[in-house]
Scaffold this active site. Structure first.
Site, mmCIF file in Angstrom:
data_model
loop_
_atom_site.group_PDB
_atom_site.id
_atom_site.type_symbol
_atom_site.label_atom_id
_atom_site.label_comp_id
_atom_site.label_asym_id
_atom_site.label_seq_id
_atom_site.Cartn_x
_atom_site.Cartn_y
_atom_site.Cartn_z
ATOM 1 N N ARG A 106 0.821 -1.191 0.000
ATOM 2 C CA ARG A 106 0.000 0.000 0.000
ATOM 3 C C ARG A 106 0.866 1.257 0.000
ATOM 4 O O ARG A 106 1.932 1.265 0.600
ATOM 5 C CB ARG A 106 -0.932 0.031 1.214
ATOM 6 C CG ARG A 106 -2.069 1.020 1.041
ATOM 7 C CD ARG A 106 -3.017 0.993 2.206
ATOM 8 N NE ARG A 106 -3.763 -0.246 2.286
ATOM 9 C CZ ARG A 106 -4.403 -0.639 3.393
ATOM 10 N NH1 ARG A 106 -4.351 0.073 4.476
ATOM 11 N NH2 ARG A 106 -5.085 -1.764 3.391
ATOM 12 N N SER A 164 -8.562 -0.216 -0.455
ATOM 13 C CA SER A 164 -9.501 -0.617 0.599
ATOM 14 C C SER A 164 -10.276 0.585 1.136
ATOM 15 O O SER A 164 -10.896 1.309 0.374
ATOM 16 C CB SER A 164 -8.730 -1.345 1.693
ATOM 17 O OG SER A 164 -9.640 -1.919 2.604
ATOM 18 N N HIS A 165 -10.183 0.824 2.443
ATOM 19 C CA HIS A 165 -10.939 1.903 3.082
ATOM 20 C C HIS A 165 -10.089 3.169 3.212
ATOM 21 O O HIS A 165 -10.495 4.113 3.876
ATOM 22 C CB HIS A 165 -11.389 1.442 4.467
ATOM 23 C CG HIS A 165 -10.232 0.940 5.273
ATOM 24 N ND1 HIS A 165 -9.730 -0.337 5.130
ATOM 25 C CD2 HIS A 165 -9.448 1.565 6.166
ATOM 26 C CE1 HIS A 165 -8.696 -0.477 5.940
ATOM 27 N NE2 HIS A 165 -8.499 0.661 6.575
ATOM 28 N N LYS A 223 -3.735 -6.481 -2.906
ATOM 29 C CA LYS A 223 -3.952 -7.655 -2.058
ATOM 30 C C LYS A 223 -3.735 -8.865 -2.955
ATOM 31 O O LYS A 223 -4.275 -8.921 -4.050
ATOM 32 C CB LYS A 223 -5.384 -7.667 -1.520
ATOM 33 C CG LYS A 223 -5.655 -6.618 -0.465
ATOM 34 C CD LYS A 223 -7.098 -6.672 0.033
ATOM 35 C CE LYS A 223 -7.333 -5.556 1.050
ATOM 36 N NZ LYS A 223 -8.745 -5.368 1.386
ATOM 37 N N ASP A 232 -17.222 -1.038 3.200
ATOM 38 C CA ASP A 232 -16.014 -0.225 3.028
ATOM 39 C C ASP A 232 -15.693 -0.123 1.533
ATOM 40 O O ASP A 232 -16.406 -0.662 0.678
ATOM 41 C CB ASP A 232 -14.846 -0.766 3.870
ATOM 42 C CG ASP A 232 -14.113 -1.914 3.216
ATOM 43 O OD1 ASP A 232 -14.735 -2.646 2.426
ATOM 44 O OD2 ASP A 232 -12.907 -2.089 3.491
ATOM 45 N N ASP A 256 -13.763 -1.380 -0.600
ATOM 46 C CA ASP A 256 -13.619 -2.534 -1.490
ATOM 47 C C ASP A 256 -14.486 -3.706 -1.066
ATOM 48 O O ASP A 256 -14.286 -4.835 -1.531
ATOM 49 C CB ASP A 256 -12.150 -2.946 -1.610
ATOM 50 C CG ASP A 256 -11.593 -3.472 -0.299
ATOM 51 O OD1 ASP A 256 -12.019 -2.983 0.761
ATOM 52 O OD2 ASP A 256 -10.733 -4.364 -0.334
ATOM 53 N N ASP A 306 -14.997 -5.589 1.587
ATOM 54 C CA ASP A 306 -14.674 -6.756 2.407
ATOM 55 C C ASP A 306 -14.931 -6.514 3.894
ATOM 56 O O ASP A 306 -14.648 -7.369 4.725
ATOM 57 C CB ASP A 306 -13.235 -7.249 2.167
ATOM 58 C CG ASP A 306 -12.194 -6.181 2.414
ATOM 59 O OD1 ASP A 306 -12.553 -5.073 2.871
ATOM 60 O OD2 ASP A 306 -11.008 -6.446 2.129
ATOM 61 N N ARG A 307 -15.473 -5.331 4.230
ATOM 62 C CA ARG A 307 -15.839 -5.067 5.622
ATOM 63 C C ARG A 307 -17.283 -4.617 5.677
ATOM 64 O O ARG A 307 -17.706 -3.785 4.871
ATOM 65 C CB ARG A 307 -15.033 -3.904 6.185
ATOM 66 C CG ARG A 307 -13.592 -4.142 6.382
ATOM 67 C CD ARG A 307 -13.056 -2.793 6.683
ATOM 68 N NE ARG A 307 -11.700 -2.795 7.115
ATOM 69 C CZ ARG A 307 -11.233 -1.883 7.962
ATOM 70 N NH1 ARG A 307 -12.025 -0.938 8.420
ATOM 71 N NH2 ARG A 307 -9.979 -1.910 8.306
ATOM 72 N N HIS A 361 -14.475 -7.312 9.023
ATOM 73 C CA HIS A 361 -14.104 -8.421 8.137
ATOM 74 C C HIS A 361 -14.778 -9.667 8.701
ATOM 75 O O HIS A 361 -14.495 -10.065 9.839
ATOM 76 C CB HIS A 361 -12.583 -8.664 8.151
ATOM 77 C CG HIS A 361 -11.778 -7.658 7.404
ATOM 78 N ND1 HIS A 361 -11.656 -7.676 6.030
ATOM 79 C CD2 HIS A 361 -11.053 -6.602 7.823
ATOM 80 C CE1 HIS A 361 -10.867 -6.690 5.643
ATOM 81 N NE2 HIS A 361 -10.485 -6.014 6.707
HETATM 82 ZN ZN ZN Z 1 -11.504 -3.349 2.668
#
Ligand code: ZN
Length: 462
Positions: A14, A106-107, A116, A243, A245, A247-248, A330
């Site tokens: 990142r 992501s967030h 990832k 979030d 992407d 995944d949360r 998650h």
């Molecule tokens: Zn995420």
């Protein structure tokens, strides 16, 4: 090549897209990743890697550069297009690919981005990433394989069919407000909710990589204000936040109260245990004691494990756990799904629980013992000291208390009270959290632990 060390992190890559994630670095990373996969696939002359990307403005450029590197390594690329991270995870399973890469910040803030990675269906992390970094630092060698190709495959319909399979909520009477934060989960998530027979009220569910409304991070209260007020005003059954992407998962009770990840886990654990008696269920060190106690009370095998999605996925496989989750939202389902963190699928599972019970999240959780928790507290601590500070804190408390050491120090004070001190893998901070049966007890423990942390930090720095 000069590799900025902090860009290659424990679980992912990142950085600031335009400054740190340069075309050269990303291309070299793509090639090194492809070669690493070939190393682990002895005898194979061809490998296929699925690559997805989120809606950030820098994602198409990073996608191009990464795929060039992959192809130079001889990997055939399957471009699964723009979408949430779980869509990429799904593509790797659905297409039986040899690996996967998601280009996503992501967030995090819009100007950041990252990668990832998966080797086969498992996370590519920790030592994998350290070796990748070392390889990227070496000069490029001449390719030894024929260059790979790229083709596009749209798996979104197959994904929606899979996550909605067997779920019909059309006669549930549920009303749901969804906040996509203008991230990559919005359109797909709304389509999935419609497919099960509900018409969600959608806030910010169109993708916009500048995130004009709020930061796509549902663990921060200030990002949830619009959702909370819409849930209250419309008297919705539940509010849902994804979030950046997807995944949360974040959830809002009908009363407007946030249902944090560990409380969602209580609901999901009860659901899983009702069909799979004795199942192993994983939480992480920041989760409330009430989660672990509730799992045990219902005959489940409660496992307290390390924070971080890669750690959790790996441990889930080892233990054969059917469910896992983090405070951050998650949530990993392996009872009837692939075991990766998918907030869209998690949303459907939550809606299903609400529909079956006819209750709200708050009503379902009303029988949990009342405890007083702090949010996640962050204390600045230099990277080169943070792990040593935690070690010293452990030693101080071990004299008189049980200390759970799977990830930092979770100090058990008896009567369900505990305090956590752990070094963050992603920043120069220590993360603290406390829980007790009364506010006074919680604050007393917090003061005690914070004093010890400060003392040990000072001793080390001096
Ligand atoms: Zn995420």
């Amino acid at each position: 090549m000069l590799v900025p060390a902090h860009v290659f992190r424990e679980y992912d890559i990142r950085g600031v897209a335009d400054q740190e994630l340069t075309d050269d670095l990303i291309r070299a990373t793509g090639e090194a990743f492809g070669l690493a996969l070939f190393d682990g696939a002895e005898g194979r002359s061809k490998l296929t890697v699925a690559v997805g990307r989120d809606c950030r403005l820098s994602s198409p450029r990073i996608f191009e550069a990464f795929c060039k590197g992959l192809m130079r390594a001889g990997v055939d690329v399957v471009d699964v297009g723009v979408g949430p991270t779980p869509l990429l995870y799904f593509a790797v399973h659905h297409l039986d690919a040899d690996g996967g890469v998601m280009i996503t910040g992501s967030h995090n803030a819009g100007h950041e981005n990252g990668l990832k990675m998966m080797k086969g269906k498992a996370p590519f992390f920790a030592d994998d990433i350290r070796r990748l970094r070392d390889r990227v630092a070496l000069p490029l060698s001449e390719p030894t394989r024929n260059p790979g190709s790229v083709r596009s495959v749209d798996v979104s319909q197959a994904y929606i069919d899979r996550v909605t399979a067997g779920i019909d909520l059309s006669s549930s009477g549920l009303s749901v407000v969804v906040d996509g934060g203008n991230g990559s989960a919005g359109p797909l998530g709304v389509a999935a909710i419609r497919k099960v027979g509900l018409e969600p009220e959608a806030l910010y569910c169109d993708m916009d990589g500048t995130f004009p409304n709020h930061h796509p991070d549902p663990t921060v209260l200030s990002n949830l204000t619009a959702l909370v007020s819409r849930v209250k005003d419309s008297k919705a059954s539940v509010g849902i936040a994804w979030d950046g992407d997807g995944d949360r998962l974040g959830a809002i009770d009908r009363t407007g109260e946030v249902v944090w990840g560990d409380k969602l886990m209580v609901l999901f654990a009860r659901d899983v245990l009702s069909r799979h008696p004795g199942a192993a269920i994983l939480g992480e060190v920041k989760c409330s004691q009430t989660l672990y106690d509730d799992i045990k009370k219902r005959g489940g095998r409660a496992i307290l494990w390390k924070t971080g999605h890669s750690n959790i996925k790996t441990k889930m496989k080892e233990e054969g756990a059917l469910l896992a989750g983090e405070m951050s939202g998650h949530l990993f389902f392996a009872d009837d799904y692939f075991g990766y963190d998918d907030a869209i699928y998690g949303t459907l599972r939550l809606l299903q629980i609400l529909a079956r019970s006819g209750k709200t999240t708050g009503e379902l959780l009303a029988d949990l013992p009342r405890t007083f928790v702090t949010p996640e507290l962050r204390v600045d601590c230099p990277d080169d000291l943070k792990f040593e500070v935690v070690e010293r804190v452990k030693n101080r408390f071990r004299e008189h208390h049980e200390v759970v050491e799977v990830d930092g120090a979770r100090i058990m004070f008896g009567d369900g009270a505990w305090g956590l001190v752990r070094a963050s893998n992603t920043g120069a901070i220590l993360v603290l959290r406390f829980e007790a049966k009364s506010e006074a007890r919680r604050d007393e423990l917090r003061a005690e632990v914070e004093r010890v942390v400060a003392e040990e930090r000072k001793a080390l720095a001096g």
